[in-house]
Enzyme design. Structure first.
Site, PDB file in Angstrom:
ATOM      1  N   LEU A   1       0.834  -1.209   0.000  1.00  0.00           N
ATOM      2  CA  LEU A   1       0.000   0.000   0.000  1.00  0.00           C
ATOM      3  C   LEU A   1       0.869   1.260   0.000  1.00  0.00           C
ATOM      4  CD1 LEU A   1      -2.986  -0.525   2.501  1.00  0.00           C
ATOM      5  CD2 LEU A   1      -3.085  -0.333   0.018  1.00  0.00           C
ATOM      6  N   VAL A   2       1.842   1.345   0.908  1.00  0.00           N
ATOM      7  CA  VAL A   2       2.660   2.559   1.006  1.00  0.00           C
ATOM      8  C   VAL A   2       3.617   2.649  -0.176  1.00  0.00           C
ATOM      9  CG1 VAL A   2       4.405   3.777   2.368  1.00  0.00           C
ATOM     10  CG2 VAL A   2       2.449   2.707   3.520  1.00  0.00           C
TER      11      VAL A   2
ATOM     12  N   ARG B   1      14.122   4.430  13.898  1.00  0.00           N
ATOM     13  CA  ARG B   1      13.626   5.745  14.293  1.00  0.00           C
ATOM     14  C   ARG B   1      14.243   6.290  15.581  1.00  0.00           C
ATOM     15  NH1 ARG B   1       7.271   4.351  13.328  1.00  0.00           N
ATOM     16  NH2 ARG B   1       7.271   4.478  11.055  1.00  0.00           N
TER      17      ARG B   1
ATOM     18  N   CYS C   1       2.940   7.263  11.246  1.00  0.00           N
ATOM     19  CA  CYS C   1       1.936   8.092  10.554  1.00  0.00           C
ATOM     20  C   CYS C   1       1.215   9.044  11.499  1.00  0.00           C
ATOM     21  CB  CYS C   1       0.929   7.203   9.836  1.00  0.00           C
ATOM     22  SG  CYS C   1       0.498   5.710  10.705  1.00  0.00           S
TER      23      CYS C   1
ATOM     24  N   GLN D   1      -7.431   5.742  14.404  1.00  0.00           N
ATOM     25  CA  GLN D   1      -6.605   5.371  13.264  1.00  0.00           C
ATOM     26  C   GLN D   1      -7.304   4.433  12.285  1.00  0.00           C
ATOM     27  OE1 GLN D   1      -2.757   5.607  16.198  1.00  0.00           O
ATOM     28  NE2 GLN D   1      -2.347   4.645  14.221  1.00  0.00           N
TER      29      GLN D   1
ATOM     30  N   GLY E   1      -3.811   1.677   7.969  1.00  0.00           N
ATOM     31  CA  GLY E   1      -2.540   1.685   8.710  1.00  0.00           C
ATOM     32  C   GLY E   1      -2.013   0.279   8.945  1.00  0.00           C
TER      33      GLY E   1
ATOM     34  N   HIS F   1      -6.122   9.034   9.341  1.00  0.00           N
ATOM     35  CA  HIS F   1      -6.115   8.992  10.795  1.00  0.00           C
ATOM     36  C   HIS F   1      -6.638  10.325  11.332  1.00  0.00           C
ATOM     37  CE1 HIS F   1      -3.988   5.301  10.586  1.00  0.00           C
ATOM     38  NE2 HIS F   1      -2.756   5.695  10.864  1.00  0.00           N
TER      39      HIS F   1
ATOM     40  N   ASN G   1      -3.249   8.861   6.125  1.00  0.00           N
ATOM     41  CA  ASN G   1      -2.147   8.132   6.778  1.00  0.00           C
ATOM     42  C   ASN G   1      -1.198   7.479   5.787  1.00  0.00           C
ATOM     43  OD1 ASN G   1      -4.730   6.526   6.633  1.00  0.00           O
ATOM     44  ND2 ASN G   1      -3.296   4.852   6.969  1.00  0.00           N
TER      45      ASN G   1
HETATM   46  C1  2RA Z   1      -0.942   1.877  12.106  1.00  0.00           C
HETATM   47  N1  2RA Z   1       0.695   3.591  12.652  1.00  0.00           N
HETATM   48  O1  2RA Z   1      -1.735   2.785  11.901  1.00  0.00           O
HETATM   49  C2  2RA Z   1       0.513   2.162  12.407  1.00  0.00           C
HETATM   50  C3  2RA Z   1       1.409   1.665  11.314  1.00  0.00           C
HETATM   51  N2  2RA Z   1       1.136   2.289  10.075  1.00  0.00           N
HETATM   52  O2  2RA Z   1      -1.271   0.666  12.073  1.00  0.00           O
END
Ligand code: 2RA
Length: 328
Positions: free
Chosen positions: A11-12, A98, A125, A152, A156, A232, A305
């Site tokens: 997806l990303v 990170r 995100c 969210q 994600g 999100h 997101n």
């Molecule tokens: C989520 N932030 O939303 C985490 C990974 N993308 O599942």
């Protein structure tokens, strides 16, 4: 410029390709990598067909200039240092690097890479969309505390999250989440730590401090999965150092690059996930005082997101590097 995109079938990764094309990132050669399982697929991009290659150690040693990596933490831990050693700058969407001290954690509207290492980490995100409005508040008023509650989207979690929502609507049992997400909300994203916080909540807490360079900032978070496909939403409760007003905050936010202010509740105007989906900006609104604490304000924001929360932010980091180096 030799560009590689790792995780191009996800997806990303596919969003990264969309943004690379939309922003006319200038490459001479493009190589798309994936796991062995996904290799062999053919992806049409900018009028050409690209066969997705299996990423191996030998391939990672080839002389790429930039690598956009979105293939999960274990793949990044294994291959990003090899790409780096071979001379590439790696922009990694996973959480693998990170919080390493020598690794930049970058949101272009907020901070700039020092490049002590040639691996640049893309933040989580929900963190990315939160620090974009927080940065101008830090500069204008100083920041003492942030309490996040996130809402969210299932994208994600990738295709597995989308599948649980869509199939759950037809009565199917969940396969990705521990409970049904259809017609439900899950206060559980990623794994629980011993202290009762999830890894997602720890990411938001730790990454916010690192990106804003505020190691003593008081931060807490509750991260919730909601039955929404994309975008999100984040409710932030922020305590500022210098006295502020709602109007002064609106004024500061309205000048921040990458923000769309939507804050007219008399006309039911406020940020909505359905409005931020497909857009590059962070949508901010519902700004009001929190009278339970001194100099504290509620702020609501939404963002796509997969775009600002992942692919767009990564390509913006690449774009900024290229411009700084006179390569774009
Ligand atoms: C989520 N932030 O939303 C985490 C990974 N993308 O599942």
């Amino acid at each position: 410029m030799k560009l590689a995109i790792v995780g191009a079938t996800g997806l990303v990764g596919s969003k990264m390709m969309e943004v690379v094309e939309r922003k006319a990132i200038p490459f001479d050669e493009l190589t798309l990598f994936s796991s062995k399982k996904s290799a062999g697929q053919v992806i049409s991009f900018k009028g050409r067909d690209y066969e997705v290659q299996e990423l191996t150690e030998a391939r990672a040693e080839e002389p790429f200039d930039y690598v956009l990596m979105s293939a999960g933490g274990s793949t990044s831990l294994k291959f990003s240092p090899i790409f780096e050693q071979a001379g590439a700058v790696v922009i990694d969407n996973s959480s693998a690097f990170r919080m390493q001290g020598d690794i930049d954690l970058i949101v272009p509207e907020v901070n700039k890479p020092k490049l002590n290492r040639a691996i640049i980490a893309n933040p989580n995100c929900s963190t990315i969309q939160s620090v974009v409005p927080l940065k101008p508040l830090v500069e204008a008023f100083g920041l003492k505390r942030v309490a996040y509650t996130t809402y969210q989207a299932v994208s994600g979690s990738g295709l597995a999250g989308l599948n649980d929502l869509r199939e759950g609507a037809k009565g199917a049992a969940p396969t990705n989440y521990p409970h049904p997400i259809y017609n439900n909300v899950l206060p559980h994203i990623d794994v629980f730590q011993e202290d009762g916080y999830t890894k997602e909540e720890v990411k938001m807490i730790d990454e916010t401090k690192k990106i804003l360079n505020l190691p003593d900032l008081r931060v807490t978070a509750t991260c919730v999965r909601v039955p929404v496909e994309d975008s999100h939403s984040v409710a932030m409760d922020v305590t500022l150092e210098k006295p502020a007003t709602v109007d002064a905050i609106r004024e500061v936010l309205s000048k921040q690059e990458g923000i769309v202010l939507v804050d007219d509740v008399e006309n039911n105007e406020y940020p909505l996930a359905i409005h931020s989906t497909g857009r590059d900006e962070v949508f901010v609104g519902r700004i009001r005082t929190d009278d339970s604490l001194d100099n504290t304000f509620h702020i609501w924001c939404t963002a796509d997101n997969l775009l600002k929360g992942a692919a767009l932010n990564a390509v913006q980091i690449l774009e900024a590097l290229l411009k700084e180096r006179g390569e774009a």
